[in-house]
Design a protein around this motif. Structure first.
Motif, mmCIF file in Angstrom:
data_model
loop_
_atom_site.group_PDB
_atom_site.id
_atom_site.type_symbol
_atom_site.label_atom_id
_atom_site.label_comp_id
_atom_site.label_asym_id
_atom_site.label_seq_id
_atom_site.Cartn_x
_atom_site.Cartn_y
_atom_site.Cartn_z
ATOM 1 N N THR A 1 -5.851 7.948 -6.362
ATOM 2 C CA THR A 1 -6.667 6.875 -6.000
ATOM 3 C C THR A 1 -6.701 6.813 -4.504
ATOM 4 N N ASN A 2 -7.901 6.574 -3.920
ATOM 5 C CA ASN A 2 -7.732 6.349 -2.517
ATOM 6 C C ASN A 2 -7.621 4.953 -1.886
ATOM 7 N N PHE A 3 -6.936 4.681 -0.974
ATOM 8 C CA PHE A 3 -6.614 3.371 -0.498
ATOM 9 C C PHE A 3 -6.801 3.191 0.965
ATOM 10 N N GLY A 4 -7.411 2.149 1.409
ATOM 11 C CA GLY A 4 -7.769 2.043 2.908
ATOM 12 C C GLY A 4 -6.949 0.540 3.120
ATOM 13 N N ILE A 5 -6.405 0.561 4.387
ATOM 14 C CA ILE A 5 -5.616 -0.800 4.838
ATOM 15 C C ILE A 5 -6.409 -0.677 6.211
ATOM 16 N N VAL A 6 -6.670 -2.163 6.409
ATOM 17 C CA VAL A 6 -7.025 -2.750 7.660
ATOM 18 C C VAL A 6 -5.944 -3.181 8.409
ATOM 19 N N ASP A 7 -5.738 -2.984 9.782
ATOM 20 C CA ASP A 7 -5.050 -3.340 10.654
ATOM 21 C C ASP A 7 -3.510 -3.145 10.710
ATOM 22 N N SER A 8 -3.297 -2.065 9.840
ATOM 23 C CA SER A 8 -1.954 -1.474 9.914
ATOM 24 C C SER A 8 -1.976 -0.050 9.586
ATOM 25 N N VAL A 9 -0.793 0.635 9.936
ATOM 26 C CA VAL A 9 -0.776 2.177 9.766
ATOM 27 C C VAL A 9 0.194 2.463 8.753
ATOM 28 N N VAL A 10 -0.157 3.025 7.531
ATOM 29 C CA VAL A 10 0.639 3.441 6.419
ATOM 30 C C VAL A 10 0.498 4.851 6.163
ATOM 31 N N ASP A 11 1.455 5.738 6.247
ATOM 32 C CA ASP A 11 1.519 6.953 6.027
ATOM 33 C C ASP A 11 1.265 7.386 4.407
ATOM 34 N N GLY A 12 0.584 8.337 4.298
ATOM 35 C CA GLY A 12 -0.037 8.932 2.630
ATOM 36 C C GLY A 12 -1.184 9.666 2.792
ATOM 37 N N LYS A 13 -1.038 10.629 1.983
ATOM 38 C CA LYS A 13 -2.193 11.573 1.879
ATOM 39 C C LYS A 13 -3.453 10.712 1.411
ATOM 40 N N ASN A 14 -3.409 9.960 0.601
ATOM 41 C CA ASN A 14 -4.630 9.095 -0.045
ATOM 42 C C ASN A 14 -4.780 7.737 0.755
ATOM 43 N N VAL A 15 -4.254 7.689 1.750
ATOM 44 C CA VAL A 15 -4.543 6.172 2.661
ATOM 45 C C VAL A 15 -5.069 6.395 4.061
ATOM 46 N N VAL B 1 0.911 -1.118 -0.023
ATOM 47 C CA VAL B 1 -0.001 -0.030 -0.150
ATOM 48 C C VAL B 1 0.825 1.338 -0.022
ATOM 49 N N GLN B 2 1.915 1.218 0.624
ATOM 50 C CA GLN B 2 2.888 2.415 0.900
ATOM 51 C C GLN B 2 3.423 2.625 -0.687
ATOM 52 N N LYS B 3 3.735 1.858 -1.086
ATOM 53 C CA LYS B 3 4.169 1.918 -2.493
ATOM 54 C C LYS B 3 3.278 2.147 -3.551
ATOM 55 N N ILE B 4 2.136 1.427 -3.774
ATOM 56 C CA ILE B 4 1.318 1.699 -4.725
ATOM 57 C C ILE B 4 0.494 2.980 -4.445
ATOM 58 N N ALA B 5 0.047 3.451 -3.412
ATOM 59 C CA ALA B 5 -0.669 4.562 -3.050
ATOM 60 C C ALA B 5 0.219 5.518 -3.544
ATOM 61 N N ALA B 6 1.333 5.647 -3.681
ATOM 62 C CA ALA B 6 2.285 6.846 -3.797
ATOM 63 C C ALA B 6 2.329 6.794 -5.347
ATOM 64 N N LYS B 7 2.182 5.608 -5.951
ATOM 65 C CA LYS B 7 2.243 5.581 -7.521
ATOM 66 C C LYS B 7 0.820 6.208 -8.111
ATOM 67 N N TYR B 8 -0.346 5.969 -7.279
ATOM 68 C CA TYR B 8 -1.606 6.316 -7.719
ATOM 69 C C TYR B 8 -2.022 7.236 -6.874
#
Length: 351
Positions: free
Chosen positions: A129-143, A119-126
């Motif tokens: 696009t809005n990404f959600g992740i369950v059970d972890s914390v990922v820094d990103g303006k669209n996460v 998610v960290q990598k692909i969210a930065a690439k897109y």
């Protein structure tokens, strides 16, 4: 989990998904199973990347699916589902998210802590696009990081176990030995010992490290639970995804023994009907609420981002009362819950 493991991204790309039709519109491939369901034209396109077990695990993934299903029903549109395998590499997880993004799905929900690096990598690439992740914390303006205080509901499960055991001997089965599942163990053991310091707690994990098979091996769950029953435990709590159904099966029919479910209210899950008399309660994690909130925020044009924590006080976690088996101890459970909400009980996140 709130502590994200540092995993290195693999550099190999996976092959394109080879899809073959199956029932209910579902398709499958060597590394994933997928499905899509049609909705109102112009509705939201939801992408779901499941952890191992996928839809139908009667636990964690099913809870996420309920949130997406509710959103699809309310907003129209479609859902695309891809499911992880225990043999996944980091490249597989990245490819899964990228496939969804390339196909125009937005939002995309990664169900499970294992997706954190991808998610960290692909969210930065897109970035659009809005990404959600369950059970972890990922820094990103669209996460949107969707996390839960699993230790709090597990504490209440420990209180229930300590009050229901006739042998002062209970058990905990973890799917994979990692910081997330350690939270379940920590809360359960603390709740039991705060209630009755004499209670013995057997602990067993089904897999370790990068081996996630412990979340999708009902046979392993059954064997572990049977071993605990043979050793004298009479209440067993399994935080192990679909492996937990095996633990419940082992407990079923054993006189005086109870199973405690996890994530979903397993007493009310289709396919679990024949085990109802053995399911004392379930430590529920309302993944569906977090997933729906995220999808709704995207639909409304105000996407959630940052770490959104779903606690006991906010109804993010709870202890199920289905079956009525807790009626005799409900006042004590209510008192323990209130102390957690008020901050009088600090529940540990590590054993």
């Amino acid at each position: 989990m709130r502590r994200v493991a540092k995993l290195s991204a693999a550099c190999l790309a996976t092959a394109a998904l080879a899809l073959s039709a199956t029932a209910c519109g579902k398709t499958s491939s060597d590394d994933a199973s997928s499905s899509s369901s049609g909705g109102a034209k112009g509705g939201i396109k939801i992408g779901l990347a499941y952890d191992v077990g996928g839809r139908g695990d009667r636990s964690f993934n099913d809870s996420a699916a309920r949130g997406a299903d509710k959103a699809e029903k309310q907003f129209g549109g479609s859902i695309k589902e891809l499911t992880a395998k225990t043999s996944d590499t980091e490249a597989d997880r990245e490819q899964r998210l990228q496939d969804l993004a390339d196909a125009g799905y937005n939002p995309i929900v990664a169900v499970g802590y294992a997706y954190a690096p991808s998610v960290q990598k692909i969210a930065a690439k897109y970035p659009k696009t809005n990404f959600g992740i369950v059970d972890s914390v990922v820094d990103g303006k669209n996460v949107d990081s969707i996390t839960f205080t699993e230790e709090q509901s597990s504490y209440l499960a420990g209180v229930a176990a300590a009050l229901k055991t006739k042998k002062d001997h209970i058990g905990f089965i973890g799917g994979v030995d990692n910081p997330l599942i350690k939270k379940f163990q920590a809360g359960y053991v603390q709740g039991a010992h705060d209630t009755n310091p004499k209670v013995k707690v057997d602990v067993q994990y089904l897999s370790h490290g990068q081996d996630t098979s412990g979340f999708s091996s009902p046979d392993k769950g059954q064997q572990a639970a049977q071993g605990m029953l043979d050793n004298g435990a009479d209440v067993i709590y399994a935080a192990a995804g679909s492996s937990g159904t095996g633990a419940i099966e082992a407990v079923n029919g054993v006189k005086g023994a109870w199973a405690i479910g996890v994530d979903s209210d397993q007493y009310n899950i289709p396919g679990m009907e024949k085990y109802k008399s053995s399911i004392l309660t379930s430590a529920v994690k309302n993944v569906d609420v977090g997933v729906f909130d995220f999808i709704q925020s995207v639909k409304n044009g105000k996407p959630l981002a940052g770490n959104n924590v779903y606690s006991l006080a906010k109804g993010g976690v709870s202890l199920a009362t289905s079956g009525g088996y807790l009626k005799d101890i409900q006042p004590k459970l209510d008192a323990a819950k209130q102390k957690i909400v008020d901050g009088k009980i600090k529940v540990k996140t590590t054993p």
